[in-house]
Scaffold this motif. Structure first.
Motif, PDB file in Angstrom:
ATOM      1  N   GLY A  52      -5.392  -1.043   2.823  1.00 46.03           N
ATOM      2  CA  GLY A  52      -4.805  -1.703   1.660  1.00 46.03           C
ATOM      3  C   GLY A  52      -5.137  -3.187   1.664  1.00 46.03           C
ATOM      4  N   LEU A  53      -5.082  -3.769   2.857  1.00 39.17           N
ATOM      5  CA  LEU A  53      -5.406  -5.193   3.006  1.00 39.17           C
ATOM      6  C   LEU A  53      -6.869  -5.432   2.644  1.00 39.17           C
ATOM      7  CD1 LEU A  53      -4.102  -7.825   3.886  1.00 39.17           C
ATOM      8  CD2 LEU A  53      -4.866  -7.351   6.222  1.00 39.17           C
TER       9      LEU A  53
ATOM     10  N   HIS B 282      -8.271   4.395   1.323  1.00 37.90           N
ATOM     11  CA  HIS B 282      -6.885   3.928   1.223  1.00 37.90           C
ATOM     12  C   HIS B 282      -5.993   5.002   0.609  1.00 37.90           C
ATOM     13  CE1 HIS B 282      -3.773   1.068  -0.699  1.00 37.90           C
ATOM     14  NE2 HIS B 282      -3.473   1.242   0.572  1.00 37.90           N
TER      15      HIS B 282
ATOM     16  N   LEU C 111      -0.397  10.206   5.026  1.00 37.52           N
ATOM     17  CA  LEU C 111       0.892   9.681   5.483  1.00 37.52           C
ATOM     18  C   LEU C 111       2.043  10.442   4.838  1.00 37.52           C
ATOM     19  CD1 LEU C 111       1.735   7.371   7.281  1.00 37.52           C
ATOM     20  CD2 LEU C 111       1.711   5.856   5.309  1.00 37.52           C
TER      21      LEU C 111
ATOM     22  N   VAL D 126       0.266   4.604   9.338  1.00 36.42           N
ATOM     23  CA  VAL D 126       0.810   3.491   8.549  1.00 36.42           C
ATOM     24  C   VAL D 126      -0.092   2.282   8.727  1.00 36.42           C
ATOM     25  CG1 VAL D 126       2.694   1.843   8.346  1.00 36.42           C
ATOM     26  CG2 VAL D 126       3.203   4.264   8.601  1.00 36.42           C
ATOM     27  N   SER D 127      -0.446   2.028   9.979  1.00 32.40           N
ATOM     28  CA  SER D 127      -1.288   0.873  10.272  1.00 32.40           C
ATOM     29  C   SER D 127      -2.649   1.011   9.592  1.00 32.40           C
ATOM     30  CB  SER D 127      -1.433   0.757  11.790  1.00 32.40           C
ATOM     31  OG  SER D 127      -2.441  -0.131  12.112  1.00 32.40           O
TER      32      SER D 127
ATOM     33  N   ALA E 234      -3.392   2.806   6.903  1.00 34.68           N
ATOM     34  CA  ALA E 234      -3.253   2.671   5.452  1.00 34.68           C
ATOM     35  C   ALA E 234      -3.047   1.209   5.071  1.00 34.68           C
ATOM     36  CB  ALA E 234      -2.089   3.517   4.958  1.00 34.68           C
ATOM     37  N   MET E 235      -2.294   0.499   5.919  1.00 34.35           N
ATOM     38  CA  MET E 235      -2.039  -0.905   5.627  1.00 34.35           C
ATOM     39  C   MET E 235      -3.333  -1.718   5.720  1.00 34.35           C
ATOM     40  SD  MET E 235       0.646  -3.438   7.441  1.00 34.35           S
ATOM     41  CE  MET E 235      -0.180  -3.243   9.003  1.00 34.35           C
ATOM     42  N   ASN E 236      -4.096  -1.472   6.759  1.00 34.96           N
ATOM     43  CA  ASN E 236      -5.350  -2.207   6.912  1.00 34.96           C
ATOM     44  C   ASN E 236      -6.310  -1.920   5.766  1.00 34.96           C
ATOM     45  OD1 ASN E 236      -4.822  -3.669   9.223  1.00 34.96           O
ATOM     46  ND2 ASN E 236      -5.320  -1.935  10.560  1.00 34.96           N
TER      47      ASN E 236
ATOM     48  N   LYS F 115      -2.962   7.163   2.462  1.00 37.36           N
ATOM     49  CA  LYS F 115      -1.577   7.221   1.961  1.00 37.36           C
ATOM     50  C   LYS F 115      -1.136   8.667   1.756  1.00 37.36           C
ATOM     51  CE  LYS F 115      -1.821   4.349  -1.563  1.00 37.36           C
ATOM     52  NZ  LYS F 115      -1.347   3.566  -2.719  1.00 37.36           N
TER      53      LYS F 115
END
Lengths: 368, 218
Positions: A203-204, A224, A231, A196-197, A199-201, A228
């Motif tokens: 995404g950021l 990215h 995930l 999750v972390s 994918a979030m990074n 996902k």
């Protein structure tokens, strides 16, 4: 001067009395194996093994000893009877031949030249000839019966064994279940958070680093998307394994998650007042999730229905779909694994799936 | 916007702080368990609380319980609950917890879609709702004598998107429909569900959600 021979004699006797029985006792399993392999070789019968003799008190060991003492006599008697029957028939049937073959007179006088006597001899011989195979079979059966009774496990030992097996099976199932939960917890605390972390990074980075050169942007975009996807795959895997919601919230909540994700509309009814054991919950969850997967894959159904209800100590699970039917327990579908898991907890499974549908799977599980 | 964050995984907590910072929100406190969340919310009086469901010590639903408590203590506080799995009963409890103040309930995975996630945060902070599509799907699943069965598949889709908190324009985009057509579908939905159509995007969504909530409770 007579001291020495007496000492030798006494010593020998002591050795004989002290050592030989012990050796024989030790050799007991070996004798038993020989006998069992005799039955396996000649009669094609497998005598179930008893637990190895634990000591002087083991009734199984004493039964085995009794068998090994008895079996020579049984064997000899059987051999004698069978040999007599065959031999008697031989002699009787051939009594018309010239007197060279004539047996010596025994208790009573007879004359084989007398037609009646000859008739009786031949008659008896014929009867013996017909009876001999049956006698041989009977003796073999007797031999086997004695062996089974004395070498095989007794009724109480069998009962005990069933009890032990039942217990250990329940233990294995619980252990497998606990292991699944442990893996789920580990994945949740570890890989899932990390992904999750990640994918979030990514995404950021994708959202903020818009002034990067094209190749770098494409690389970040791909990373990215893949993060996902990973995930999602991990989440689906964990769900199939043992969803956390099942532990925390029970069957109702876990099933509504599964049903909501099914590609066909599912009507779900769960009526459980008291939660069942975690093992049964896991099996019931597995049944419904497997059945819905099957429906999605094979049934081409337009709708499905899941009913779960608890009636005292039985849990009823029913999955219905209006698809094409033709599901079979021995097909390549997941139904086989399902049946095995139901068997493992002493549940029962009924499948009705005529060609053209509809398909109904009914399962009953013991709650405790 | 002032935000209090509760998440027990360090990685994710740090990542979320970065993400919120980059989106112009101010994380006034970041904690790793429910007790800390209650204290921080008391102390900082944030506009928005973001919390994980499963946190120490019992790793079950303490985050959710803390969120419900906060919504009772501070009416109007917006709460976004993140979770590894979604559970309709949690959603129902959250929706039932207060008449005012935004509420959101999303799968943790959704933070990966940064723009949508930030969008959902803003919606919740301004009193709207953000429900995970999976929650909505679960809520739509239940029931027996079902007014929802009167809906056409298209109306179903529209309702689902509405429940997620999308605007008419957003729904139109997702389903490739004109806004007028979406409006017509929504009108039909309200008629079929016996809801008097109210003015404004936001209140309509709440009306639908209230309906879903009633249905999701046994």
């Amino acid at each position: 001067m007579t001291g020495l021979p007496v000492a030798v004699l006494l010593g020998g006797l002591t050795v004989l009395l002290a050592v030989v029985p012990r050796l024989l006792w030790r050799a007991l399993p070996w004798f038993t194996r020989v006998q069992c392999s005799r039955f396996a070789a000649f009669q094609g019968v497998r005598i179930p093994p008893t637990p190895p003799p634990a000591g002087w008190r083991s009734p199984a060991a004493w039964r085995q000893l009794a068998y090994h003492l008895l079996s020579p006599f049984v064997g000899a008697a059987a051999a004698f009877l069978v040999a007599t029957a065959w031999g008697g028939s031989f002699v009787g049937l051939l009594s018309f031949l010239p007197p060279r073959l004539e047996p010596p007179p025994m208790v009573f006088e007879y004359n084989l030249r007398d037609g009646r006597v000859l008739g009786i001899f031949m008659g008896v011989g014929l009867v013996l000839l017909i009876l001999a195979p049956f006698l041989a079979r009977g003796m073999a059966a007797l031999d086997l019966l004695v062996a089974r009774t004395l070498l095989g496990p007794s009724r109480s030992e069998l009962g005990q064994r069933i009890e032990t097996l039942t217990e250990s099976r329940a233990g294995v199932i619980d252990a497998a279940d606990a292991e699944r939960r442990r893996i789920e917890r580990d994945l949740h605390d570890g890989a899932q958070q990390r992904l999750v972390s990640l994918a979030m990074n990514l995404g950021l980075a994708r959202a903020t680093l818009t002034d990067l050169p094209e190749p770098a942007r494409v690389a970040i975009e791909q990373a990215h998307e893949e993060a996902k996807q990973a995930l999602k795959e991990l989440r689906d895997f964990v769900r199939g394994l043992h969803p956390a919601v099942l532990n925390d919230q029970g069957l109702d909540a876990a099933l509504s998650g599964v049903a909501a994700r099914a590609p066909v509309p599912v009507r779900l009814r769960v009526d459980i007042e008291r939660r069942t054991s975690p093992t049964i919950e896991a099996v019931a969850f597995f049944i419904v999730s497997e059945a819905l997967t099957n429906i999605a894959k094979h049934a081409s159904a337009t709708r499905a229905e899941v009913n779960v209800r608890r009636e005292r100590d039985r849990l009823h699970v029913e999955v219905y779909d209006d698809g094409c039917g033709g599901a079979a327990l021995d097909g390549g579908t997941g139904l086989r694994g399902l049946a095995q898991r139901i068997d493992a907890v002493d549940g029962s499974l009924r499948l009705s799936s005529p060609l053209g549908g509809p398909t109904t799977i009914e399962v009953e599980l013991p709650c405790e | 916007m002032r935000v209090v964050l509760a998440e027990d995984s360090v990685l994710l907590r740090e990542g979320l702080i970065r993400l919120l910072d980059a989106s112009g929100m101010e994380v006034v406190a970041a904690v790793d368990e429910a007790e800390g969340l209650l204290r921080a919310a008391e102390e900082h009086r944030p506009e928005l609380v973001i919390t994980d469901v499963r946190m120490p010590p019992t790793h079950t639903d303490e985050g959710l319980r803390a969120a419900l408590l906060l919504r009772r203590q501070q009416p109007g506080l917006a709460v976004l609950v993140l979770s590894q799995y979604v559970e309709e009963r949690y959603a129902a409890q959250l929706l039932a917890s207060a008449a005012t103040g935004g509420v959101g309930y999303l799968l943790k995975d959704r933070v990966a879609d940064v723009a949508e996630f930030i969008d959902a945060l803003r919606r919740v902070a301004s009193g709207g709702t953000a429900l995970d599509p999976e929650v909505v799907a679960q809520l739509l699943l239940r029931g027996n004598s079902d007014p929802l069965e009167r809906l056409t598949p298209r109306e179903h889709e529209v309702l689902q998107l509405m429940a997620e908190g999308r605007s008419n324009a957003g729904i139109g985009q997702a389903l490739v429909l004109s806004e007028g057509a979406v409006g017509k579908h929504i009108g039909n939905i309200f008629t079929k569900l016996d809801l008097s159509p109210a003015e404004g995007d936001h209140r309509r969504v709440l009306a639908v959600l209230r309906f879903l909530r009633i249905r999701s409770l046994p």
